[in-house]
Design an enzyme around this catalytic site. Structure first.
Site, PDB file in Angstrom:
ATOM      1  N   THR A   9     -14.921  -0.652 -14.747  1.00 42.49           N
ATOM      2  CA  THR A   9     -15.145  -1.796 -13.576  1.00 42.49           C
ATOM      3  C   THR A   9     -15.379  -3.069 -14.734  1.00 42.49           C
ATOM      4  O   THR A   9     -16.240  -3.092 -15.141  1.00 42.49           O
ATOM      5  CB  THR A   9     -15.895  -1.488 -12.457  1.00 42.49           C
ATOM      6  OG1 THR A   9     -15.941  -2.538 -11.483  1.00 42.49           O
ATOM      7  CG2 THR A   9     -17.273  -1.077 -12.886  1.00 42.49           C
ATOM      8  N   SER A  10     -14.669  -4.340 -14.157  1.00 40.34           N
ATOM      9  CA  SER A  10     -14.724  -5.337 -14.976  1.00 40.34           C
ATOM     10  C   SER A  10     -15.921  -6.060 -14.390  1.00 40.34           C
ATOM     11  O   SER A  10     -16.404  -7.178 -15.116  1.00 40.34           O
ATOM     12  CB  SER A  10     -13.486  -6.215 -14.799  1.00 40.34           C
ATOM     13  OG  SER A  10     -13.175  -6.587 -13.372  1.00 40.34           O
TER      14      SER A  10
ATOM     15  N   HIS B 207     -14.602   0.781  -0.805  1.00 40.39           N
ATOM     16  CA  HIS B 207     -13.391  -0.262  -0.461  1.00 40.39           C
ATOM     17  C   HIS B 207     -12.295   0.597   0.270  1.00 40.39           C
ATOM     18  O   HIS B 207     -11.375  -0.090   0.377  1.00 40.39           O
ATOM     19  CB  HIS B 207     -12.793  -0.775  -1.792  1.00 40.39           C
ATOM     20  CG  HIS B 207     -13.911  -1.772  -2.362  1.00 40.39           C
ATOM     21  ND1 HIS B 207     -13.627  -2.220  -3.535  1.00 40.39           N
ATOM     22  CD2 HIS B 207     -15.031  -2.484  -1.915  1.00 40.39           C
ATOM     23  CE1 HIS B 207     -14.921  -3.192  -3.771  1.00 40.39           C
ATOM     24  NE2 HIS B 207     -15.634  -3.248  -2.906  1.00 40.39           N
TER      25      HIS B 207
ATOM     26  N   ASP C  53      -7.705   5.352  -4.529  1.00 34.90           N
ATOM     27  CA  ASP C  53      -6.841   6.498  -4.825  1.00 34.90           C
ATOM     28  C   ASP C  53      -7.864   7.784  -4.271  1.00 34.90           C
ATOM     29  O   ASP C  53      -8.851   7.671  -4.512  1.00 34.90           O
ATOM     30  CB  ASP C  53      -6.261   6.616  -6.269  1.00 34.90           C
ATOM     31  CG  ASP C  53      -7.554   6.475  -7.226  1.00 34.90           C
ATOM     32  OD1 ASP C  53      -7.456   5.719  -8.145  1.00 34.90           O
ATOM     33  OD2 ASP C  53      -8.312   7.484  -7.396  1.00 34.90           O
TER      34      ASP C  53
ATOM     35  N   TYR D  94       0.769  -1.276  -0.105  1.00 33.10           N
ATOM     36  CA  TYR D  94       0.065  -0.106  -0.213  1.00 33.10           C
ATOM     37  C   TYR D  94       0.693   1.159  -0.070  1.00 33.10           C
ATOM     38  O   TYR D  94       0.390   2.449  -0.584  1.00 33.10           O
ATOM     39  CB  TYR D  94      -1.036  -0.067   1.004  1.00 33.10           C
ATOM     40  CG  TYR D  94      -2.217  -0.950   1.004  1.00 33.10           C
ATOM     41  CD1 TYR D  94      -2.139  -2.443   1.441  1.00 33.10           C
ATOM     42  CD2 TYR D  94      -3.160  -0.746  -0.365  1.00 33.10           C
ATOM     43  CE1 TYR D  94      -2.900  -3.411   0.847  1.00 33.10           C
ATOM     44  CE2 TYR D  94      -4.195  -1.688  -0.425  1.00 33.10           C
ATOM     45  CZ  TYR D  94      -4.198  -2.902   0.081  1.00 33.10           C
ATOM     46  OH  TYR D  94      -4.861  -3.690  -0.406  1.00 33.10           O
TER      47      TYR D  94
ATOM     48  N   ALA E 183     -12.319   6.309 -21.213  1.00 34.57           N
ATOM     49  CA  ALA E 183     -13.061   7.079 -20.496  1.00 34.57           C
ATOM     50  C   ALA E 183     -12.973   8.682 -20.663  1.00 34.57           C
ATOM     51  O   ALA E 183     -13.817   9.297 -20.575  1.00 34.57           O
ATOM     52  CB  ALA E 183     -13.064   6.535 -18.981  1.00 34.57           C
TER      53      ALA E 183
HETATM   54  C1  BV8 Z   1     -17.813  -9.156   0.789  1.00 35.38           C
HETATM   55  C2  BV8 Z   1      -9.509  -2.858  -2.272  1.00 35.38           C
HETATM   56  C3  BV8 Z   1     -19.144 -10.079   2.447  1.00 35.38           C
HETATM   57  C4  BV8 Z   1      -8.004  -3.362  -2.046  1.00 35.38           C
HETATM   58  C5  BV8 Z   1     -11.056  -4.293  -3.249  1.00 35.38           C
HETATM   59  C6  BV8 Z   1     -17.801 -16.138  -5.360  1.00 35.38           C
HETATM   60  C7  BV8 Z   1     -18.755 -15.514  -5.799  1.00 35.38           C
HETATM   61  C8  BV8 Z   1     -19.268 -14.090  -5.662  1.00 35.38           C
HETATM   62  C9  BV8 Z   1     -18.548 -13.266  -4.609  1.00 35.38           C
HETATM   63  C10 BV8 Z   1     -17.568 -14.060  -3.885  1.00 35.38           C
HETATM   64  C11 BV8 Z   1     -17.058 -15.409  -4.239  1.00 35.38           C
HETATM   65  N1  BV8 Z   1     -16.168 -15.545  -3.354  1.00 35.38           N
HETATM   66  C12 BV8 Z   1     -15.855 -14.404  -2.537  1.00 35.38           C
HETATM   67  C13 BV8 Z   1     -16.848 -13.371  -2.831  1.00 35.38           C
HETATM   68  C14 BV8 Z   1     -16.779 -12.237  -2.356  1.00 35.38           C
HETATM   69  C15 BV8 Z   1     -15.751 -11.183  -2.725  1.00 35.38           C
HETATM   70  C16 BV8 Z   1     -15.755 -11.173  -4.399  1.00 35.38           C
HETATM   71  O1  BV8 Z   1     -16.349 -10.709  -4.982  1.00 35.38           O
HETATM   72  N2  BV8 Z   1     -14.699 -12.087  -4.953  1.00 35.38           N
HETATM   73  C17 BV8 Z   1     -14.725 -12.227  -6.441  1.00 35.38           C
HETATM   74  C18 BV8 Z   1     -13.024 -12.162  -6.818  1.00 35.38           C
HETATM   75  C19 BV8 Z   1     -15.134 -13.513  -6.822  1.00 35.38           C
HETATM   76  N3  BV8 Z   1     -16.023  -9.987  -2.416  1.00 35.38           N
HETATM   77  C20 BV8 Z   1     -15.569  -9.555  -1.236  1.00 35.38           C
HETATM   78  O2  BV8 Z   1     -14.826 -10.258  -0.580  1.00 35.38           O
HETATM   79  C21 BV8 Z   1     -16.015  -7.935  -0.759  1.00 35.38           C
HETATM   80  N4  BV8 Z   1     -16.645  -8.474   0.488  1.00 35.38           N
HETATM   81  O3  BV8 Z   1     -18.215  -9.941  -0.101  1.00 35.38           O
HETATM   82  O4  BV8 Z   1     -17.913  -9.325   2.060  1.00 35.38           O
HETATM   83  C22 BV8 Z   1     -19.152 -10.023   3.965  1.00 35.38           C
HETATM   84  C23 BV8 Z   1     -20.613 -10.212   4.283  1.00 35.38           C
HETATM   85  C24 BV8 Z   1     -20.941 -10.223   5.360  1.00 35.38           C
HETATM   86  C25 BV8 Z   1     -19.899  -9.733   6.592  1.00 35.38           C
HETATM   87  C26 BV8 Z   1     -18.325  -9.636   5.878  1.00 35.38           C
HETATM   88  C27 BV8 Z   1     -18.206  -9.771   4.655  1.00 35.38           C
HETATM   89  C28 BV8 Z   1     -15.148  -7.095  -0.464  1.00 35.38           C
HETATM   90  C29 BV8 Z   1     -14.492  -7.027  -2.031  1.00 35.38           C
HETATM   91  C30 BV8 Z   1     -13.180  -5.706  -1.823  1.00 35.38           C
HETATM   92  C31 BV8 Z   1     -11.742  -6.366  -2.210  1.00 35.38           C
HETATM   93  N5  BV8 Z   1     -10.858  -4.841  -2.362  1.00 35.38           N
HETATM   94  N6  BV8 Z   1     -10.266  -3.302  -3.309  1.00 35.38           N
HETATM   95  C32 BV8 Z   1      -7.131  -2.696  -2.887  1.00 35.38           C
HETATM   96  O5  BV8 Z   1      -7.552  -1.829  -3.855  1.00 35.38           O
HETATM   97  O6  BV8 Z   1      -5.958  -3.072  -2.758  1.00 35.38           O
HETATM   98  S1  BV8 Z   1     -11.243  -5.030  -4.762  1.00 35.38           S
HETATM   99  C33 BV8 Z   1     -10.592  -4.429  -6.168  1.00 35.38           C
HETATM  100  O7  BV8 Z   1     -10.786  -5.287  -7.347  1.00 35.38           O
HETATM  101  C34 BV8 Z   1     -11.279  -3.039  -6.441  1.00 35.38           C
HETATM  102  O8  BV8 Z   1     -11.884  -2.393  -5.349  1.00 35.38           O
HETATM  103  C35 BV8 Z   1     -12.509  -3.543  -7.250  1.00 35.38           C
HETATM  104  O9  BV8 Z   1     -13.736  -3.595  -6.413  1.00 35.38           O
HETATM  105  C36 BV8 Z   1     -12.178  -4.930  -7.749  1.00 35.38           C
HETATM  106  C37 BV8 Z   1     -12.223  -5.077  -9.331  1.00 35.38           C
HETATM  107  O10 BV8 Z   1     -11.358  -4.087  -9.798  1.00 35.38           O
HETATM  108  P1  BV8 Z   1     -12.078  -3.029 -11.044  1.00 35.38           P
HETATM  109  O11 BV8 Z   1     -12.057  -1.827 -10.427  1.00 35.38           O
HETATM  110  O12 BV8 Z   1     -13.109  -3.523 -11.654  1.00 35.38           O
HETATM  111  O13 BV8 Z   1     -10.852  -3.119 -12.079  1.00 35.38           O
HETATM  112  P2  BV8 Z   1     -10.389  -4.411 -12.994  1.00 35.38           P
HETATM  113  O14 BV8 Z   1      -8.896  -4.414 -13.222  1.00 35.38           O
HETATM  114  O15 BV8 Z   1     -10.894  -5.563 -12.773  1.00 35.38           O
HETATM  115  O16 BV8 Z   1     -11.077  -3.775 -14.274  1.00 35.38           O
HETATM  116  C38 BV8 Z   1     -10.814  -2.665 -14.877  1.00 35.38           C
HETATM  117  C39 BV8 Z   1     -11.872  -2.459 -16.129  1.00 35.38           C
HETATM  118  O17 BV8 Z   1     -11.668  -1.025 -16.538  1.00 35.38           O
HETATM  119  C40 BV8 Z   1     -11.737  -3.206 -17.238  1.00 35.38           C
HETATM  120  O18 BV8 Z   1     -13.062  -3.633 -17.441  1.00 35.38           O
HETATM  121  C41 BV8 Z   1     -11.024  -2.669 -18.229  1.00 35.38           C
HETATM  122  O19 BV8 Z   1     -11.809  -2.952 -19.596  1.00 35.38           O
HETATM  123  C42 BV8 Z   1     -11.651  -1.068 -17.915  1.00 35.38           C
HETATM  124  N7  BV8 Z   1     -10.569  -0.244 -18.331  1.00 35.38           N
HETATM  125  C43 BV8 Z   1      -9.411  -0.009 -18.346  1.00 35.38           C
HETATM  126  N8  BV8 Z   1      -8.853   1.026 -18.946  1.00 35.38           N
HETATM  127  C44 BV8 Z   1      -9.961   1.766 -19.159  1.00 35.38           C
HETATM  128  C45 BV8 Z   1     -11.055   1.273 -19.151  1.00 35.38           C
HETATM  129  N9  BV8 Z   1     -12.399   1.643 -19.034  1.00 35.38           N
HETATM  130  C46 BV8 Z   1     -12.493   2.676 -19.775  1.00 35.38           C
HETATM  131  N10 BV8 Z   1     -11.383   3.455 -20.133  1.00 35.38           N
HETATM  132  C47 BV8 Z   1     -10.372   3.198 -19.876  1.00 35.38           C
HETATM  133  N11 BV8 Z   1      -8.951   3.900 -20.082  1.00 35.38           N
END
Ligand code: BV8
Length: 230
Positions: A173-174, A106, A91, A53, A216
């Site tokens: 967001t993906s 988050h 950020d 971090y 974007a």
């Molecule tokens: C919770 C902080 C419950 C850290 C982050 C199975 C099925 C469903 C869910 C789950 C499962 N197993 C576990 C879960 C739950 C889990 C989850 O969803 N896991 C996933 C992987 C399956 N979720 C959790 O654990 C959440 N909590 O469920 O709690 C609970 C209930 C009761 C009591 C207690 C708890 C918490 C999740 C939070 C994790 N922390 N971030 C850090 O930043 O270091 S997650 C992190 O990744 C981000 O914050 C964000 O949320 C996530 C996804 O990232 P994105 O922002 O979407 O980025 P990504 O790279 O994936 O995509 C970028 C996109 O931008 C792409 O689509 C790309 O095409 C596009 N792009 C790129 N460039 C551009 C663009 N678009 C436009 N213009 C551009 N130029």
């Protein structure tokens, strides 16, 4: 009166030079999620997590808001209605881009949290596991960031805002991570107009009635002009 909820992800900060999570050279490519973004990873190696971090904080400080962040600030300033940014990003580019109404669901690099007494304070630029909590004095400092398995912040408020929205937009967001990835489905269920801004269809593209693809910094200013001319 048009109320808009805008969910942003790493993609809105990509053109500011900040890594996204799932691109080949993304953040998770260098670090296993389990090691740096889970409570278990923190318990196992707090120094590694602090280093991860500290690196994110340094990169965020070097980055500048881009035309997409600025377009959202312009929309909030000029639209007759409420505009709320619900960001998954840790950020501060939305703040520096001029947005006022922001929910960091988050958490944020700008905050430190004491894992022992839950005291919160503005984070130092560099943090270590040896930092004393200003409140209880113990050394259980962690970033005030929501890790996998932890409950995101202000969920009730977010669902309330979605229920009052006319438009729900998701930007860069993906759609991989829940509960954020489920917001568009909820909005659509409530009859809210849903629009996705991305480079390509996200995992939840079927929840959106409108999609706009491209960087974007190009799609957002155009959309904001349209929204302000309506
Ligand atoms: C919770 C902080 C419950 C850290 C982050 C199975 C099925 C469903 C869910 C789950 C499962 N197993 C576990 C879960 C739950 C889990 C989850 O969803 N896991 C996933 C992987 C399956 N979720 C959790 O654990 C959440 N909590 O469920 O709690 C609970 C209930 C009761 C009591 C207690 C708890 C918490 C999740 C939070 C994790 N922390 N971030 C850090 O930043 O270091 S997650 C992190 O990744 C981000 O914050 C964000 O949320 C996530 C996804 O990232 P994105 O922002 O979407 O980025 P990504 O790279 O994936 O995509 C970028 C996109 O931008 C792409 O689509 C790309 O095409 C596009 N792009 C790129 N460039 C551009 C663009 N678009 C436009 N213009 C551009 N130029």
């Amino acid at each position: 009166m048009t109320n808009i909820v805008i969910l942003t992800g790493a993609g809105i900060s990509a053109e500011s030079g900040l890594g996204t999570f799932r691109a080949e050279n993304g953040l998770w490519a260098e670090h296993r999620v389990e090691d740096v973004a889970t409570p278990e990873g923190f318990a196992k190696d707090p120094a590694l997590v602090h280093r991860f971090y500290n690196m994110r904080r340094a990169e965020s400080a070097k980055a500048s808001p881009n035309a997409a962040h600025e377009a959202l600030a312009r929309l909030e300033a000029r639209l007759a209605g409420d505009v709320t940014v619900v960001t998954q990003n840790v950020d501060d580019l939305h703040e520096r881009g001029g947005s006022q109404s922001i929910i960091h669901m988050h958490g944020a690099l700008a905050g430190s949290l004491c894992a022992a007494c839950e005291h919160r304070w503005p984070s130092a630029f560099e943090t270590t596991p040896q930092d004393d909590c200003p409140s209880c004095g113990r050394q259980h400092t962690r970033p005030d960031i929501v890790w996998f398995g932890e409950m995101p912040y202000q969920m009730e408020r977010i669902y309330q805002l979605i229920g009052q929205a006319d438009v729900f937009a998701a930007i860069g967001t993906s759609g991989n991570v829940y509960p954020a990835a489920g917001f568009a489905h909820e909005a659509r269920r409530l009859g809210v107009h849903t629009v996705e801004f991305n480079l390509e269809p996200s995992m939840v593209v079927t929840d959106f009635v409108e999609t706009r693809y491209g960087p974007a910094t190009e799609t957002l200013p155009r959309w904001v002009d349209e929204m302000l001319e309506r």
